[in-house]
Design a protein around this motif. Structure first.
Motif, mmCIF file in Angstrom:
data_model
loop_
_atom_site.group_PDB
_atom_site.id
_atom_site.type_symbol
_atom_site.label_atom_id
_atom_site.label_comp_id
_atom_site.label_asym_id
_atom_site.label_seq_id
_atom_site.Cartn_x
_atom_site.Cartn_y
_atom_site.Cartn_z
ATOM 1 N N PHE B 27 44.643 33.877 38.807
ATOM 2 C CA PHE B 27 43.615 34.835 39.211
ATOM 3 C C PHE B 27 42.350 34.551 38.412
ATOM 4 O O PHE B 27 42.415 34.353 37.208
ATOM 5 N N VAL B 28 41.221 34.512 39.106
ATOM 6 C CA VAL B 28 39.959 34.233 38.433
ATOM 7 C C VAL B 28 38.983 35.360 38.764
ATOM 8 O O VAL B 28 38.899 35.800 39.902
ATOM 9 N N ASN B 29 38.273 35.804 37.762
ATOM 10 C CA ASN B 29 37.276 36.866 37.904
ATOM 11 C C ASN B 29 35.928 36.300 37.519
ATOM 12 O O ASN B 29 35.445 36.529 36.427
ATOM 13 N N PRO B 30 35.308 35.503 38.399
ATOM 14 C CA PRO B 30 34.159 34.738 37.920
ATOM 15 C C PRO B 30 32.869 35.542 37.770
ATOM 16 O O PRO B 30 31.977 35.132 37.053
ATOM 17 N N GLY B 31 32.746 36.650 38.435
ATOM 18 C CA GLY B 31 31.461 37.336 38.340
ATOM 19 C C GLY B 31 31.617 38.771 38.737
ATOM 20 O O GLY B 31 32.658 39.362 38.523
ATOM 21 N N LYS B 32 30.585 39.319 39.317
ATOM 22 C CA LYS B 32 30.683 40.701 39.753
ATOM 23 C C LYS B 32 31.545 40.757 41.022
ATOM 24 O O LYS B 32 31.704 39.775 41.716
ATOM 25 N N GLY B 33 32.072 41.914 41.286
ATOM 26 C CA GLY B 33 32.777 42.089 42.548
ATOM 27 C C GLY B 33 34.142 41.463 42.606
ATOM 28 O O GLY B 33 35.025 41.825 41.843
ATOM 29 N N SER B 34 34.265 40.484 43.504
ATOM 30 C CA SER B 34 35.586 40.022 43.878
ATOM 31 C C SER B 34 36.337 39.228 42.832
ATOM 32 O O SER B 34 35.751 38.454 42.085
ATOM 33 N N PHE B 36 39.460 36.381 42.560
ATOM 34 C CA PHE B 36 39.952 35.315 43.414
ATOM 35 C C PHE B 36 41.338 34.855 42.969
ATOM 36 O O PHE B 36 41.674 34.950 41.786
ATOM 37 N N TYR B 54 41.304 31.987 47.515
ATOM 38 C CA TYR B 54 41.106 33.159 48.373
ATOM 39 C C TYR B 54 40.593 34.319 47.542
ATOM 40 O O TYR B 54 40.936 34.440 46.360
ATOM 41 N N LYS B 55 39.846 35.204 48.195
ATOM 42 C CA LYS B 55 39.571 36.492 47.564
ATOM 43 C C LYS B 55 40.897 37.238 47.567
ATOM 44 O O LYS B 55 41.680 37.098 48.520
#
Lengths: 337, 187
Positions: B27-34, B36, B54-55
């Motif tokens: 799981f990756v949380n690269p920025g705001k919002g979604s 992945f 995928y989101k």
């Protein structure tokens, strides 16, 4: 208790190695004249950042009443307060806490961050400091990555090199969706409802990031403006003054030329607040307490500055040649839960 | 259809009409919002590796698979020979895509195999398995360094690092995922 495949004596060795690296990090910044600071881990409020989920700790007090406190996700707020008071260059090696992250080979919800701020400076000067730091740590690098000449490229150059598309010419979501399809990425039927940033990340995480050099330090510079953060814009371009360092293929450090214009910090705050509010409403959670006075720090005398945050556990892991963060953290949460 | 956020390692997904097994999920949380889910998938038929991101809110097609218990008979150098434990019918699984299994499966043992429309997609090995040490050099007398290690060979041919006190003929518990020693098993 499972021991992450590590023997007890290997854990003691790992603790010894960690201690050496921490000592060298401190020596490096002390010699450069940065002031080491130690700011609270418990905070009454947070910066509204939608990508971060907080650890909440209930506070009970007979006189002040009961309220929630938060374990800091980074020492940023307190360190920027110090800069606004005229501290000059500062650094901190601090515990940080992020909830809802997976307990994986690169993540522990409680981790150690090195954060440093240089006043009258920008992110490219910090890149030089980062390079000097890598050089200073190179004698401890079991894999020799830090001894190699770093590769510096812009995000757009990396997209071109590893995925063959022009990021500057794909500033519209539909152009970027077309790029994703051309690259053979599976996208859902409702991809057109994605923001530009989301489509960018679908492509970047699949085709670009995994291909970055692993045998030498790699700096990615000039991040797209659409990725909202407190870094300054580069005027006349779609980019921000920001870089990230990848070491051994892992994202290790993130640096901005810090946004110091009060109105821009305020509008970042408003956007962040709305996003966090939306997430809290969707998930049925209480809205964390947000410190509305933060943008007020950026008064006329707030100096231009650059801030870098570096994941210390990942750094130690790379230097030690470990494949998992559990190999460099004593009692990782995945083992003690 | 399932949400990409609930994808787990070992699941079977249908992507562009082809079955794939999830071999890595991050799981990756690269920025705001979604957030992945970054996946590394493997085609069981060709061994081809596919990357997808995928989101976590995206829908993906999980395929219905059937688990069957099968006895591992032997490896002929190119393929693994198995027998269904309920019908005694024999079948082979080519080594391609299952290279690691040669050093993890024990002849005569029963393993659970995942099938999708009669195609074997995955062989599951317990997370921890006891193996017999078949080759080990004796520890050098006087070598009292705490935590010294040596490399031994297990009954399946797997070579691993163990503490120096482990002797030939002893049993050790192994983490089959990382292929690392966990502990000595006393019988």
């Amino acid at each position: 208790m499972v021991l992450s495949g590590m023997l007890n004596h290997e854990q003691i060795e790992a603790a010894r190695f960690r201690s050496i690296i921490l000592r060298n990090l401190r020596m490096f910044f002390d010699e450069k004249g940065y002031l080491e600071v130690d700011t609270p881990l418990l905070s009454p409020d947070v910066i509204p950042e939608s990508s971060i989920s907080f650890f909440t700790a209930p506070f009970h007090n007979e006189f002040l009443g009961d309220r929630d406190l938060y374990l800091v996700p980074s020492p940023e707020v307190f360190m920027k307060k110090l800069i606004s008071w005229g501290s000059g260059n500062i650094y901190q090696i601090s515990r940080c806490f992020r909830n809802e992250e997976q307990l994986g080979s690169l993540h522990n919800p409680e981790f150690t961050m090195l954060e440093w701020y240089t006043v009258e400076s920008d992110c490219m000067e910090s890149l030089n400091v980062m390079n000097e730091l890598l050089h200073a740590l190179s004698p401890f690098d079991t894999r020799g990555i830090c001894r190699e000449k770093p590769e510096v490229m812009t995000v757009a150059q990396a997209c071109w090199r590893y995925a063959g598309f022009d990021l500057e010419k794909t500033q519209e979501p539909r152009e970027l969706i077309q790029t994703a399809l051309t690259l053979g990425l599976s996208v859902p039927p409702d991809v057109h409802t994605d923001t530009w940033e989301e489509i960018f990340h679908r492509i970047f995480l699949t085709f670009v990031e995994p291909e970055l050099p692993k045998d030498r330090p790699c700096f990615l510079t000039e991040y797209p403006k659409q990725i909202d953060c407190l870094a300054k814009d580069i005027p006349g371009t779609p980019w921000k003054e920001r870089w990230e360092l990848y070491l051994g293929g892992w994202e290790l450090a993130n640096c901005y030329s810090e946004e110091t214009e009060r109105s821009r910090v305020e509008s970042f705050y408003r956007r962040g607040y709305e996003r966090v509010k939306h997430i809290c409403e969707t998930k049925g959670r209480n809205m964390p307490h947000v410190d509305g006075s933060f943008p007020g720090l950026f008064h006329q005398d707030f100096p231009p500055c650059s801030g870098t945050a570096l994941g210390v556990d990942r750094l130690i892991m790379t230097l030690a040649g470990q494949k998992k963060i559990q190999g460099v953290i004593l009692f990782p949460l995945s083992d003690i839960l | 259809m399932i949400k990409a956020g609930s994808i787990e390692k070992g699941m079977a997904l249908l992507i562009k009409g082809q079955p794939y097994i999830v071999v890595e999920r991050e799981f990756v949380n690269p920025g705001k919002g979604s957030a992945f889910a970054r996946l590394k998938l493997k085609s069981p038929q060709t061994g081809q590796v596919l990357r997808e991101t995928y989101k976590t809110q995206d829908s993906v097609e999980e395929i219905t698979v059937e688990d069957r218990d099968c006895q591992y008979l032997y490896f002929d150098g190119e393929a693994y020979h198995f027998m269904y434990t309920d019908t005694y019918e024999q079948f082979v699984i080519p080594q391609q895509g299952f290279e690691d299994m040669q050093y993890l499966m024990k002849e005569g043992e029963t393993y659970r195999i995942m099938f999708w429309e009669h195609t074997p997609l995955d062989i599951s090995i317990p997370y921890k398995v006891v193996y017999v040490v078949t080759e080990a050099e004796d520890a050098v007398k006087g070598d009292t360094v705490t935590g010294a290690t040596k490399v031994v060979t297990l009954e399946t041919g797997l070579r691993i690092k163990v503490p120096i006190f482990i002797k030939q003929g002893e049993k050790v518990l192994i983490n089959t995922e990382t292929k690392e020693y966990i502990e000595r098993v006393n019988t």
